[in-house]
Design a protein around this motif. Structure first.
Motif, PDB file in Angstrom:
ATOM      1  N   GLY A 127       0.825  -1.208   0.000  1.00 21.85           N
ATOM      2  CA  GLY A 127       0.000   0.000   0.000  1.00 21.85           C
ATOM      3  C   GLY A 127       0.858   1.256   0.000  1.00 21.85           C
ATOM      4  N   ASP A 237       1.597  -2.334 -10.842  1.00 15.95           N
ATOM      5  CA  ASP A 237       1.584  -2.791  -9.457  1.00 15.95           C
ATOM      6  C   ASP A 237       1.960  -4.271  -9.468  1.00 15.95           C
ATOM      7  N   LYS A 272       5.250  -7.594  -1.224  1.00 14.44           N
ATOM      8  CA  LYS A 272       5.004  -8.914  -0.628  1.00 14.44           C
ATOM      9  C   LYS A 272       6.207  -9.868  -0.594  1.00 14.44           C
TER      10      LYS A 272
HETATM   11  C1  PLP Z   1      -1.336  -6.963  -1.324  1.00 15.24           C
HETATM   12  C2  PLP Z   1      -1.366  -5.986  -2.418  1.00 15.24           C
HETATM   13  C3  PLP Z   1      -1.250  -4.604  -2.182  1.00 15.24           C
HETATM   14  C4  PLP Z   1      -1.211  -4.039  -0.786  1.00 15.24           C
HETATM   15  O1  PLP Z   1      -0.069  -4.435  -0.094  1.00 15.24           O
HETATM   16  P1  PLP Z   1      -0.016  -4.265   1.505  1.00 15.24           P
HETATM   17  O2  PLP Z   1       1.396  -4.697   1.837  1.00 15.24           O
HETATM   18  O3  PLP Z   1      -1.065  -5.149   2.082  1.00 15.24           O
HETATM   19  O4  PLP Z   1      -0.256  -2.830   1.802  1.00 15.24           O
HETATM   20  C5  PLP Z   1      -1.194  -3.759  -3.262  1.00 15.24           C
HETATM   21  N1  PLP Z   1      -1.272  -4.227  -4.520  1.00 15.24           N
HETATM   22  C6  PLP Z   1      -1.390  -5.539  -4.782  1.00 15.24           C
HETATM   23  C7  PLP Z   1      -1.444  -5.999  -6.200  1.00 15.24           C
HETATM   24  C8  PLP Z   1      -1.460  -6.467  -3.751  1.00 15.24           C
HETATM   25  O5  PLP Z   1      -1.618  -7.758  -4.013  1.00 15.24           O
END
Ligand code: PLP
Length: 418
Positions: A127, A237, A272
């Protein structure tokens, strides 16, 4: 395991010796905010692709902490990199530099095939990485943003404005304005939505939370073409899809998604899987113009580029390369996709590498997931008719085969109950 030093230390921290899951969940209900509902198990340790609960039941972890535990649990190389760094210098703040953060930035730029003059902003989550990208787009002088239906970009106010799901957004309005969501995968709709007032287009190369939905052929190429034609930024993203999860370092580098074209975004977010379980996020700005959009004083976060997180990132990338895990991801991912096909309840398999969704012909994913948990397998009911798998990249063919063998019974039981 309970006799080793780290387990003893953990036990002394929690002040409990023999508490079981029921007692822990009771205490959870009285102390941890209920934003996640009730957790299904209390997990106490892990090793490789397996985790154990408070009753010592073993599970094959096919979710990897939501695409986070790239190297599985307690990987010796990651453990030693992180503990050695903590024992040397754990935190310095961004008033000072640290060699590991510089080395990780260089490695990420190399793997992203970012051109000369590109730069990395470090943070702590997905995020936050998207928040940084959102702020980057404001520095174009434009404010309109295009995202896709089904998009998930996070839960902070800026990233939530990019996220599509009404149930996540509506309780928190007003959100930052001027974000429009166009139908996912519809190249014509995307092209029609971008004009000379568009600051940026945000896309996941494979939508994760929407149920593992890859961009259709030609979609990312269209996104690149129209953003370039109108002077808008293209932002990928790759928080869920990055760091070898799909078999490529980043999903937009997969021929299946880029159609063999050399597509590079203006910025890319990762998080992640990058730290193998240690919190870290990064926003990579491609090329000198994008790298300079945020200047000194315009963005910051206290923990960004923290030496422990940087050590975790470097260790994770090192082991992925050293152990040929991208090849493993591709091979084991295909093995699962082929292995689970053929059951009456399985309509197909979406995704690439070790980011997959098993599509069901009936909306019984919650029951299938519960049955699999009872049988010792952790998966995720990402949609009523889809089961997501995002296991550690170290998952072996033999481990995958145990899941393939267990799935039919879990499906049959769910079909009977339905
Ligand atoms: C999980 C996720 C997020 C958010 O990540 P956080 O570490 O939970 O803030 C943003 N974009 C994608 C594609 C995700 O899978």
């Amino acid at each position: 395991m309970s006799t080793d030093l780290s387990a003893q230390q953990t036990t002394s921290l929690v002040g409990a010796t023999q508490a079981g899951s029921a007692e822990w969940l009771e205490r959870y209900g009285h102390s941890v905010m209920g934003t996640y509902g009730t957790p299904s198990r209390v997990l106490v340790r892990g090793e490789g692709a397996h985790v154990w609960d408070a009753e010592s039941n073993r599970y094959l972890d096919l979710l990897g902490g939501l695409a986070v535990n790239s190297l599985g649990h307690a990987h010796p190389f990651l453990v030693s990199a992180v503990t050695a760094q903590l024992a040397t210098l754990g935190h310095v703040s961004n008033l000072f530099a640290h060699p590991l953060q510089i080395a990780l930035a260089e490695r990420l730029l190399e793997l992203a095939q970012a051109p000369e003059g590109s730069a990395v902003f470090f943070c702590n989550s997905g995020g936050e990485a998207n928040e940084a990208a959102f702020k980057l787009t404001r520095r174009t002088g434009r404010t309109r943003i295009v995202a896709a239906t089904g998009a998930f970009h996070g839960r902070t106010m800026g990233s939530l404005a990019l996220t599509h799901k009404a149930a996540y957004r509506e309780p928190f309005q007003p959100l930052p304005p001027e974000v429009v969501h166009v139908p996912w995968g519809d190249a014509e709709a995307l092209a029609a939505a971008v004009d000379d007032t568009t600051a940026a287009v945000f896309l996941e190369p494979i939508q994760g939370e929407a149920g593992v939905r890859p961009a259709p052929a030609g979609y990312l190429a269209t996104a690149r073409r129209v953003t370039r034609a109108h002077g808008a930024l293209l932002i990928f993203d790759e928080v869920q899809t990055g760091v070898a999860r799909t078999g490529a370092w980043f999903a937009h580098q997969l021929p299946a998604l880029n159609g063999g074209e050399d597509i590079r975004p203006d910025a890319m977010t990762v998080a992640k899987g990058l730290g193998g379980g240690i919190p870290i996020g990064a926003m990579i700005a491609f090329g000198p113009e994008n790298a300079r959009r945020l200047s000194a004083g315009q963005h910051a976060t206290t923990f960004g580029g923290n030496p422990i997180a940087a050590a975790a990132g470097l260790a994770t990338l090192h082991v992925i390369e050293r152990d040929g895990l991208r090849e493993n991801v591709a091979a084991v991912g295909d093995r699962i996709a082929e292995g689970v096909a053929g059951h009456a309840l399985v309509a197909g398999v979406r995704g690439h590498g070790l980011l997959r969704a098993i599509e069901l012909t009936q909306p019984v994913s919650a029951a299938v997931t519960a049955n699999l948990l009872e049988a010792g397998f952790i998966v995720n009911a990402v949609a009523p008719d889809a089961i997501r798998l995002a296991p550690p990249l170290i998952l072996t063919a033999d481990q995958a085969d145990t899941f393939i063998a267990a799935l039919p019974a879990a499906l049959d039981l769910a079909a009977q109950e339905n």
